[in-house]
Enzyme design. Structure first.
Site, PDB file in Angstrom:
ATOM      1  N   TYR A  69       0.782  -1.238   0.000  1.00 32.18           N
ATOM      2  CA  TYR A  69       0.000   0.000   0.000  1.00 32.18           C
ATOM      3  C   TYR A  69       0.812   1.287   0.000  1.00 32.18           C
ATOM      4  CZ  TYR A  69      -4.009  -3.011   0.675  1.00 32.18           C
ATOM      5  OH  TYR A  69      -4.962  -3.972   0.498  1.00 32.18           O
ATOM      6  N   PHE A  91      -9.703  -4.893  11.267  1.00 30.45           N
ATOM      7  CA  PHE A  91     -11.031  -4.658  10.693  1.00 30.45           C
ATOM      8  C   PHE A  91     -11.027  -5.059   9.225  1.00 30.45           C
ATOM      9  CE2 PHE A  91      -8.624  -0.666  10.752  1.00 30.45           C
ATOM     10  CZ  PHE A  91      -8.618  -0.290   9.422  1.00 30.45           C
TER      11      PHE A  91
END
Length: 409
Positions: free
Chosen positions: A123, A409
């Site tokens: 990322y 998450f």
């Protein structure tokens, strides 16, 4: 490659989620887990890439509120459920989803995007920088003792059903959220994730157990854990597998850790994802026998540089111009004047000469105060253009409490 990138439709969720599960190894979840994640998925904030009638890419974004230095709860897109089918790698699928997603986040008025990375190398090219770290530990409780603070013996501990104690535990968690950068306020329904207890996830350990810490009839902490029995010729050698532990003060924290250390028929406590500055480390008699391991946790991306830098406070007065480069979100590129202190901040465009030069990725790493600009400069990733500006900025951006993401998450 002709593909269709679109917002997720409710009737496509099963195929979309199946593609995600396959990308992460293909091991099916329990029916209860799958049903809960279906309920928690925001289809209007989720996208998929389709090759004809086949889903080949997935990405979603929860609507979080993230604590930043100063205690404010800032809207942040919690990037999640990102996957690309192995048949469609290196074809631009991920880049197209990241492009669409960051455009969407900007349109939603959320100045931050955050994620946890399955692989850290993925990322950075999209502007995400590692902003928090966490600790894992494997503690030899036959050799390590705790020196607890005054008041520990005033804390009452009792076993409780994890489901029945959930409300009291969540109240403790909610009180802690504003105290530490990196924590996220629970979205309604999320609290149920922490008491899901499928047998497939226990790895031979017991069902989930819960102990609640009380003082004066009020809940001041809790620990949720499993016991994994073990035996050797010399006797019992079980492991306490700590899932989560939260406490409102040092005495409550110490009481819970001491309890875990002293459980019968065990000789080890294992835990992961703990704050790097958690107090129990300084109570331990022999930290070397705790086998501490630090690793990256939350990755932070400033979607709107001005709004994000204004949303937090700064531990020392700061007045400097940042020359920011952002190749993936060019609206952030340029010079920004940041002025602020412990009471608030302003960050606006300027034509003044720059004091520091860096990319948005470095800003993401430094944003929550756990990674210093000095350290990034030592790696050649921040350039000082005015003498003294680096120290000024590094001190101002720092946090006295280590940022921490308490769960994935």
């Amino acid at each position: 490659m002709a593909t269709d990138l679109r917002v997720l439709r409710q009737d496509d969720w099963d195929e979309w989620y199946d593609n995600l599960i396959r990308a992460f190894g293909g091991v099916p979840e329990s029916a209860e887990e799958r049903a809960l994640f279906r309920e928690l998925t925001r289809t209007d904030r989720s996208i998929g890439v389709w090759d004809d009638d086949t889903c080949v890419g997935t990405a979603g974004a929860f609507a979080f509120r993230l604590t930043v230095p100063g205690g404010a709860a800032v809207p942040a897109a919690g990037v999640t459920m990102v996957s690309v089918a192995a048949t469609h790698r290196r074809r631009g699928v991920l880049t197209s989803m990241m492009r669409r997603q960051l455009d969407d986040v900007r349109s939603w008025g959320e100045p931050l995007a955050v994620l946890t990375a399955s692989e850290p190398a993925i990322y950075g090219r999209f502007g995400y920088g590692v902003g928090t770290y966490h600790l894992s530990a494997e503690i030899d409780t036959t050799r390590v003792r705790l020196s607890v603070p005054p008041g520990t013996d005033d804390v009452r501990l009792r076993y409780a059903s994890p489901a029945e104690a959930l409300g009291a535990c969540e109240a403790v968690y909610a009180e802690l959220v504003p105290r530490r950068p990196g924590m996220v306020a629970r979205i309604p329904g999320w609290e149920r994730l922490w008491v899901l207890d499928p047998e497939s996830g226990r790895d031979g350990a017991s069902p989930l157990q819960c102990v609640v810490a009380e003082r004066g009839g009020e809940t001041v902490g809790y620990a949720r854990f499993r016991i994994k029995p073990g035996w050797e010729p010399a006797g019992p050698k079980g492991t306490v597998v700590l899932q989560d532990l939260d406490a409102l003060d040092p005495a409550a924290q110490a009481a819970l850790w001491r309890f875990l250390f002293d459980i019968d028929l065990t000789s080890k406590v294992t835990t992961r994802g703990r704050p790097v500055d958690e107090g129990w480390q300084h109570m331990a008699s022999d930290v070397r026998r705790c086998s501490l391991l630090m690793r990256d946790s939350l990755y932070v991306r400033l979607v709107d540089v001005g709004a994000a830098l204004e949303a937090r406070t700064y531990q020392a007065p700061v007045d400097l111009v940042l020359d920011v480069e952002d190749a993936f979100c060019p609206w952030n590129t340029g010079r920004w004047r940041l002025t602020g202190d412990a009471k608030g901040a302003s960050c606006t465009r300027t034509e003044d000469a720059a004091d520091l030069a860096l990319t948005v990725r470095e800003l993401g790493s430094a944003y929550l105060g756990g990674v210093t600009l000095d350290a990034l400069a030592a790696a050649g990733r921040v350039r000082e253009l005015r003498q003294g500006a680096l120290t000024e900025a590094s001190v101002a951006f720092a946090s006295t409490v280590a940022p921490w993401l308490p769960h994935g998450f």
